[in-house]
Motif scaffolding. Sequence first.
Motif, PDB file in Angstrom:
ATOM      1  N   THR A 154       0.835  -1.214   0.000  1.00  8.20           N
ATOM      2  CA  THR A 154       0.000   0.000   0.000  1.00  8.20           C
ATOM      3  C   THR A 154       0.862   1.253   0.000  1.00  8.20           C
ATOM      4  OG1 THR A 154      -0.221  -0.064   2.432  1.00  8.20           O
ATOM      5  CG2 THR A 154      -1.946  -1.137   1.131  1.00  8.20           C
ATOM      6  N   GLU A 155       2.035   1.183   0.609  1.00  7.73           N
ATOM      7  CA  GLU A 155       2.939   2.327   0.571  1.00  7.73           C
ATOM      8  C   GLU A 155       3.494   2.550  -0.839  1.00  7.73           C
ATOM      9  OE1 GLU A 155       4.095   4.786   2.999  1.00  7.73           O
ATOM     10  OE2 GLU A 155       2.076   4.099   3.491  1.00  7.73           O
ATOM     11  N   ARG A 158       0.833   4.356  -2.642  1.00 10.29           N
ATOM     12  CA  ARG A 158       0.759   5.776  -2.253  1.00 10.29           C
ATOM     13  C   ARG A 158       1.886   6.571  -2.899  1.00 10.29           C
ATOM     14  NH1 ARG A 158       3.079   9.025   1.424  1.00 10.29           N
ATOM     15  NH2 ARG A 158       4.309   7.316   2.302  1.00 10.29           N
ATOM     16  N   PRO A 163      -3.601   7.095  -5.171  1.00  9.34           N
ATOM     17  CA  PRO A 163      -4.880   7.686  -4.769  1.00  9.34           C
ATOM     18  C   PRO A 163      -5.424   8.707  -5.766  1.00  9.34           C
ATOM     19  CG  PRO A 163      -3.409   7.530  -2.888  1.00  9.34           C
ATOM     20  CD  PRO A 163      -2.606   7.161  -4.086  1.00  9.34           C
ATOM     21  N   SER A 191      -6.640   1.266   1.516  1.00  8.30           N
ATOM     22  CA  SER A 191      -6.877   1.937   2.800  1.00  8.30           C
ATOM     23  C   SER A 191      -6.814   0.987   3.987  1.00  8.30           C
ATOM     24  CB  SER A 191      -8.254   2.614   2.772  1.00  8.30           C
ATOM     25  OG  SER A 191      -8.337   3.557   1.729  1.00  8.30           O
ATOM     26  N   LEU A 197      -3.174   6.555   3.858  1.00  2.00           N
ATOM     27  CA  LEU A 197      -3.939   6.452   2.621  1.00  2.00           C
ATOM     28  C   LEU A 197      -5.403   6.826   2.832  1.00  2.00           C
ATOM     29  CD1 LEU A 197      -2.354   3.405   0.820  1.00  2.00           C
ATOM     30  CD2 LEU A 197      -2.814   5.636  -0.176  1.00  2.00           C
ATOM     31  N   SER A 200      -5.324  10.424   2.560  1.00  2.00           N
ATOM     32  CA  SER A 200      -5.107  10.855   1.174  1.00  2.00           C
ATOM     33  C   SER A 200      -6.415  10.829   0.389  1.00  2.00           C
ATOM     34  CB  SER A 200      -4.083   9.940   0.490  1.00  2.00           C
ATOM     35  OG  SER A 200      -2.818  10.049   1.096  1.00  2.00           O
TER      36      SER A 200
END
Length: 464
Positions: A154-155, A158, A163, A191, A197, A200
């Motif tokens: 997920t990083e 991002r 997003p 998320s 996130l 974001s």
Amino acid sequence: MGPPKSGRAISQQAFDEMVKENMEDLGMDPTEALQDAIQTLTLQGVDLSGIVTCVPGESNPVMECLDKLKQLNGNWSDLNHVEDENAVNEIVELLEELYDMCEDKGSGNAAIATKNGGIELLISICTKLRNGFDRGLVSSLKTIAFLLHDLQSTEIFRESGGPKIVVGILHDGRHDISILDSSFSVVAAASTGNEVLKESFMELKIDELIVQILKEHDGGSIPSVYNAICILLTSDDNRVVASQVFGYARKFAKLGIAEVLVDSLREGISSPSLVSASIALKAVAVNDEICRSVAYNGGIDAILHCIDNSGLHGNNTVARAFCSLLSKLAGSDENKGAIVEKQGMDTLIKLSSRFFDDPSVLQEVMYLISILCLRSPENAARAIESGAGDLAIQVMQTFPDLDQLQRNSCLMIRNLVVRNPENRTLLLGNGIEALLRKAKGSHKSCKNAATDALRDLGLDNYNL
């Protein structure tokens, strides 16, 4: 999303070198060299997720697919201007192939794709497929959702501008149900467990977009939108001391999400997304004002109707979900009265009779009745009239080994009698004391609840 891996990491190059050394220095055959490397590293606590563990000389289908996609993606700066339709079709076929491989959660393919640049690649492809190539865009988004399986992935999403790109796709693709559903799948996956996130997406006003889209479309045709709402409003990032999700729920509420979600509930038991919509509404209902707004928009009527229908159709999943939702809304004292006025007690007792062989439903019913009776002697009197006392006795007699069900029964008994002395005589006369003492002695989790119930029944030896 699973918990982060705690083992030591290893690079693909280091793993390949270890296999090579087994073959060259120890004389192992390729298969033996591979298995020895895997076993040795596993015993050492090394995390092998994302590592390609093929016998030397063999190809990995995920890597082959990624390599082809990278080559095709690099050949054109903008796929919207590609004249070679065959090339575009090839990209779409490869995307669907990658999706099929990553869909198998036990294969480890998603981790391999993530570790080898899959997320960055798919985001790049998405930006080029946004206009005119909906089939490929949907495949890209669905695959990204599978690749977002842990905090590291997920990083990456991002840091790659994911997003903003996904929210842009939602704006552009509001006419297409498949694009909306696959996009919200990405929002939910990204998320999960990542507070940054969530922030974001909220900064990109995804709350406004969600409400608008639900007003424009039947939410049942976009099932992932409900999951996205739940995840955005769930505090699940253990790196964060104070989550902002409570504030996000209030933002959703100000936009009218309660009314929109109540409308989704009116689709009834036939809607495949009914349970998801109820869970989303529960996530939104974080304070008294929002709970009352749900009732104001007809939510209690809709919920009681769904509860009644769940019993008629034997749908225990709907029964559990809607009892749980009603328990949340009953946290508002104003709503408690409204639920009882609308024959809520009778509906719950009827539901329990229809699902008396299902402890999971009974557990929710008992907890809900205890909430409705909390600080409300009028509701406690109405509960007894509806048969709640008899229900508690029958449940405790029938399911003595189920600790949570016994505990919920103890809690309900206490709230039925604490402000209603007339109920004490009735219940004691029907043998409730022995059942409470048995629960107290049999289940550690019941000790305090049973003690409190015995005390409020007026018994002097409640601590024994």
